[in-house]
Design an enzyme around this catalytic site. Structure first.
Site, short mmCIF file in Angstrom:
data_model
loop_
_atom_site.label_atom_id
_atom_site.label_comp_id
_atom_site.label_asym_id
_atom_site.label_seq_id
_atom_site.Cartn_x
_atom_site.Cartn_y
_atom_site.Cartn_z
N LYS A 212 0.82 -1.21 0.00
CA LYS A 212 0.00 0.00 0.00
C LYS A 212 0.85 1.26 0.00
CE LYS A 212 -4.31 -2.02 1.41
NZ LYS A 212 -5.46 -2.07 2.34
N ARG A 247 -3.18 -10.53 4.36
CA ARG A 247 -3.52 -10.58 2.93
C ARG A 247 -2.38 -9.91 2.16
NH1 ARG A 247 -5.92 -7.16 -0.82
NH2 ARG A 247 -7.35 -8.12 -2.33
#
Length: 266
Positions: A212, A247
């Site tokens: 991210k 994840r």
């Protein structure tokens, strides 16, 4: 992987515009090959998504989402690869479950489609409730909090209550603090440090920091595919905080890091 380590969920986006792997796995054979590889590398589930949820992304129709994911999920299921479906739509979740998906990963926690909670309740499968405030096109405008940890905990708790009221079994609920969704980098770090507080809510916690943008900022603007070492570090720290699962895009890096962590603490 073994039972004393977090579940590792591998990311498989069959989209043209996801922030990290958009366009790489639009072809069915390429998607299935990559999903099988993620499983072989140690992912317990492969999370298949047909709509990008990156900041600023535009929505696609449900039938497009279904056309993208159902053949991939069906093929992975036939190959013995457990899958989850990354969607906010009840119709897409239902189609994915019919194709063999075992988990619903709903980044909206039932807010984007009120029918989703009924689907999750009827299916009886694990249901990931992520903290969410709005769709990708405008979500960063909603990144305003009095106390990000307290506010996210309260808003997640409200979604848990809504799921329970809709008939979702408590044992099926998994929560996700929603890093990157209506969050700044500062918010993401605060939520990461507060993971024990979310674990303390009494539900399994899924941590999804992989590649991210806040990691990119930390690494002086490094592009998404070059953030896997940082991602693996977050996976170890999340495991230390007691999360149920992580994840990630690069399964092997996280599996290796978690094995080192387990050996280190034994």
């Amino acid at each position: 992987m073994t039972d004393d380590l977090p579940v590792v969920i591998g990311v498989l986006n069959v989209t043209p515009d996801s922030f990290s792997d958009g366009g790489l796995y639009e072809d069915l054979s390429a998607a299935v090959e990559h999903g099988v590889l993620l499983y072989q590398q140690g992912a317990q589930y492969v999370d298949v998504g047909g709509e990008s949820t990156r900041p600023g992304a535009t929505r696609v129709d449900a039938d497009v989402e279904i056309e993208r994911i159902v053949p991939v999920i069906a093929a992975l299921h036939a190959a013995g690869v457990p899958t989850s479906v990354d969607t906010t739509r009840a119709a897409v979740a239902s189609a994915a479950l019919d194709a063999g998906a075992a988990i619903i990963n709903d980044v909206s926690g039932g807010l984007a489609d009120p029918a989703m909670l009924a689907v999750a309740a009827s299916a009886g499968c694990p249901y990931v409730i992520m903290h969410w405030r709005g769709h990708s096109a405008s979500m960063q405008e909603l990144a305003t909090y009095t106390d990000v940890v307290a506010d996210v905990r309260a808003e997640l708790s409200a979604r848990i209550d809504a799921a329970l009221d809709a008939g979702v079994d408590a044992s099926s609920i998994i929560i996700d603090p929603g890093l990157g969704f209506a969050k700044t980098a500062t918010h993401n770090w605060a939520l990461s440090r507060a993971l024990p507080s979310f674990v303390g809510l009494g539900y399994p916690v899924l941590f999804a920091a992989s590649r991210k943008s806040y990691l990119g900022l930390l690494l002086d603007g490094r592009p998404a595919p070059q953030r896997d070492v940082a991602t693996a570090a977050t996976s170890v720290l999340a495991a230390q905080a007691g999360v149920w699962g992580v994840r990630v895009h690069d399964v092997q890096a996280t599996v290796d890091a978690l094995k080192v962590w387990r050996e280190w603490i034994e």
